[in-house]
Write a protein that holds these residues in place. Structure first.
Motif, PDB file in Angstrom:
ATOM      1  N   UNK A 115       0.839  -1.208   0.000  1.00 28.39           N
ATOM      2  CA  UNK A 115       0.000   0.000   0.000  1.00 28.39           C
ATOM      3  C   UNK A 115       0.869   1.251   0.000  1.00 28.39           C
ATOM      4  N   UNK A 116       1.921   1.239   0.807  1.00 27.49           N
ATOM      5  CA  UNK A 116       2.811   2.400   0.888  1.00 27.49           C
ATOM      6  C   UNK A 116       3.496   2.639  -0.454  1.00 27.49           C
ATOM      7  N   UNK A 117       3.971   1.573  -1.081  1.00 27.00           N
ATOM      8  CA  UNK A 117       4.704   1.738  -2.341  1.00 27.00           C
ATOM      9  C   UNK A 117       3.793   2.158  -3.492  1.00 27.00           C
ATOM     10  N   UNK A 118       2.489   1.909  -3.383  1.00 27.82           N
ATOM     11  CA  UNK A 118       1.555   2.218  -4.462  1.00 27.82           C
ATOM     12  C   UNK A 118       0.715   3.461  -4.175  1.00 27.82           C
ATOM     13  N   UNK A 119       1.150   4.274  -3.236  1.00 30.66           N
ATOM     14  CA  UNK A 119       0.393   5.487  -2.915  1.00 30.66           C
ATOM     15  C   UNK A 119       1.329   6.682  -2.836  1.00 30.66           C
ATOM     16  N   UNK A 120       0.735   7.851  -2.989  1.00 26.45           N
ATOM     17  CA  UNK A 120       1.494   9.096  -2.930  1.00 26.45           C
ATOM     18  C   UNK A 120       1.412   9.655  -1.518  1.00 26.45           C
ATOM     19  N   UNK A 121       2.557  10.030  -0.965  1.00 22.39           N
ATOM     20  CA  UNK A 121       2.579  10.614   0.374  1.00 22.39           C
ATOM     21  C   UNK A 121       2.311  12.111   0.261  1.00 22.39           C
ATOM     22  N   UNK A 122       1.145  12.533   0.763  1.00 23.34           N
ATOM     23  CA  UNK A 122       0.795  13.954   0.727  1.00 23.34           C
ATOM     24  C   UNK A 122       1.017  14.619   2.085  1.00 23.34           C
ATOM     25  N   UNK A 123       1.558  13.852   3.028  1.00 26.77           N
ATOM     26  CA  UNK A 123       1.923  14.395   4.336  1.00 26.77           C
ATOM     27  C   UNK A 123       0.757  14.981   5.100  1.00 26.77           C
ATOM     28  N   UNK A 124       0.958  16.171   5.643  1.00 29.63           N
ATOM     29  CA  UNK A 124      -0.062  16.809   6.482  1.00 29.63           C
ATOM     30  C   UNK A 124      -1.236  17.357   5.671  1.00 29.63           C
ATOM     31  N   UNK A 125      -1.139  17.324   4.345  1.00 31.82           N
ATOM     32  CA  UNK A 125      -2.251  17.785   3.493  1.00 31.82           C
ATOM     33  C   UNK A 125      -3.252  16.664   3.205  1.00 31.82           C
ATOM     34  N   UNK A 126      -3.189  15.565   3.956  1.00 34.76           N
ATOM     35  CA  UNK A 126      -4.003  14.394   3.658  1.00 34.76           C
ATOM     36  C   UNK A 126      -5.496  14.714   3.599  1.00 34.76           C
ATOM     37  N   UNK A 127      -6.038  15.333   4.634  1.00 33.68           N
ATOM     38  CA  UNK A 127      -7.486  15.603   4.672  1.00 33.68           C
ATOM     39  C   UNK A 127      -7.901  16.487   3.506  1.00 33.68           C
ATOM     40  N   UNK A 128      -7.132  17.522   3.255  1.00 32.58           N
ATOM     41  CA  UNK A 128      -7.433  18.442   2.151  1.00 32.58           C
ATOM     42  C   UNK A 128      -7.388  17.719   0.804  1.00 32.58           C
ATOM     43  N   UNK A 129      -6.357  16.916   0.581  1.00 36.52           N
ATOM     44  CA  UNK A 129      -6.207  16.209  -0.697  1.00 36.52           C
ATOM     45  C   UNK A 129      -7.274  15.131  -0.863  1.00 36.52           C
ATOM     46  N   UNK A 130      -7.644  14.450   0.213  1.00 38.43           N
ATOM     47  CA  UNK A 130      -8.701  13.438   0.147  1.00 38.43           C
ATOM     48  C   UNK A 130     -10.025  14.074  -0.267  1.00 38.43           C
ATOM     49  N   UNK A 131     -10.321  15.254   0.273  1.00 41.56           N
ATOM     50  CA  UNK A 131     -11.548  15.971  -0.113  1.00 41.56           C
ATOM     51  C   UNK A 131     -11.493  16.384  -1.592  1.00 41.56           C
ATOM     52  N   UNK A 132     -10.351  16.890  -2.042  1.00 39.73           N
ATOM     53  CA  UNK A 132     -10.210  17.312  -3.438  1.00 39.73           C
ATOM     54  C   UNK A 132     -10.452  16.136  -4.385  1.00 39.73           C
ATOM     55  N   UNK A 133      -9.914  14.968  -4.038  1.00 39.75           N
ATOM     56  CA  UNK A 133     -10.122  13.774  -4.868  1.00 39.75           C
ATOM     57  C   UNK A 133     -11.585  13.362  -4.826  1.00 39.75           C
ATOM     58  N   UNK A 134     -12.173  13.340  -3.633  1.00 39.00           N
ATOM     59  CA  UNK A 134     -13.565  12.917  -3.466  1.00 39.00           C
ATOM     60  C   UNK A 134     -14.535  13.805  -4.249  1.00 39.00           C
ATOM     61  N   UNK A 135     -14.288  15.105  -4.244  1.00 43.46           N
ATOM     62  CA  UNK A 135     -15.199  16.039  -4.912  1.00 43.46           C
ATOM     63  C   UNK A 135     -14.788  16.314  -6.368  1.00 43.46           C
ATOM     64  N   UNK A 136     -13.865  15.558  -6.918  1.00 49.43           N
ATOM     65  CA  UNK A 136     -13.501  15.671  -8.326  1.00 49.43           C
ATOM     66  C   UNK A 136     -12.609  16.855  -8.665  1.00 49.43           C
ATOM     67  N   UNK A 137     -11.999  17.475  -7.688  1.00 50.99           N
ATOM     68  CA  UNK A 137     -11.130  18.629  -7.948  1.00 50.99           C
ATOM     69  C   UNK A 137      -9.685  18.206  -8.230  1.00 50.99           C
ATOM     70  N   UNK A 138      -9.373  16.940  -8.006  1.00 49.01           N
ATOM     71  CA  UNK A 138      -8.031  16.411  -8.267  1.00 49.01           C
ATOM     72  C   UNK A 138      -8.185  15.012  -8.860  1.00 49.01           C
ATOM     73  N   UNK A 139      -7.147  14.565  -9.559  1.00 46.16           N
ATOM     74  CA  UNK A 139      -7.209  13.248 -10.198  1.00 46.16           C
ATOM     75  C   UNK A 139      -7.307  12.139  -9.147  1.00 46.16           C
TER      76      UNK A 139
END
Length: 176
Positions: A115-139
């Motif tokens: 899982x670690x090797x197949x994912x991107x580490x977004x660090x402390x921006x995790x919650x923000x990036x997860x929302x962006x992906x969920x709402x279609x604002x990021x790939x």
């Protein structure tokens, strides 16, 4: 050589080989003993049964004792031998359970490393990036990072699937 059953603060069981009990205590005091699963230095010694060399008791009596198989000593030796065999069976069962646990732990570490090797580490921006992906604002992609408990609970309430995992130092090491 002294083989000790050890356990970390997260209850990962493992063995440690030491020259003596004093050697174990010395290494533990210098934080040289750590869990191979999570890297924790909070390691404690578990109770373990002593290993006895009793193979000579399991394989029967010597030549002189064979001549007198009906003697009380021979009967006692046979009884002791069957007791030792029973203890050996229990020991074998415990060893099998320990091997099964070790296999499960190894499989879990392998899955976590994948899982670690197949994912991107977004660090402390995790919650923000997860929302962006969920709402279609990021790939869409697999991400990992750090989030507070409150942020994690908020993501779950918003319907965003997250999998909280402990930060395990051994995840970035190569598989053995």
């Amino acid at each position: 050589m002294l083989v000790l059953n050890l356990c970390c603060s997260l209850d990962h069981g493992f063995e440690g080989w030491f020259a003596s009990a004093a050697d174990f205590e010395s290494q533990q005091a210098r934080d040289l003993v750590s869990c191979p699963m999570c890297g924790s230095n909070e390691v404690r010694r578990l109770p373990s049964a002593p290993r006895l060399n009793v193979s000579h008791l399991r394989h029967g009596a010597s030549g002189a004792e064979r001549a007198d198989t009906a003697s009380p000593a021979a009967i006692a030796a046979r009884s002791e031998s069957s007791s030792i065999s029973s203890a050996s069976e229990v020991d074998s069962s415990a060893s099998s359970a320990a091997e099964s646990l070790a296999r499960v732990q190894a499989q879990m570490m392998q899955a976590l490393r994948a899982m670690v090797s197949q994912s991107e580490n977004v660090g402390s921006r995790f919650a923000e990036e997860a929302r962006r992906i969920h709402y279609g604002e990021a790939e869409p992609r697999s991400i990992r990072g750090q989030a507070s408990r409150a942020d994690t609970e908020a993501l779950v309430e918003e319907g965003i699937a997250v999998l909280p995992l402990p930060d395990v130092p051994g995840l970035k090491e190569p598989l053995q």
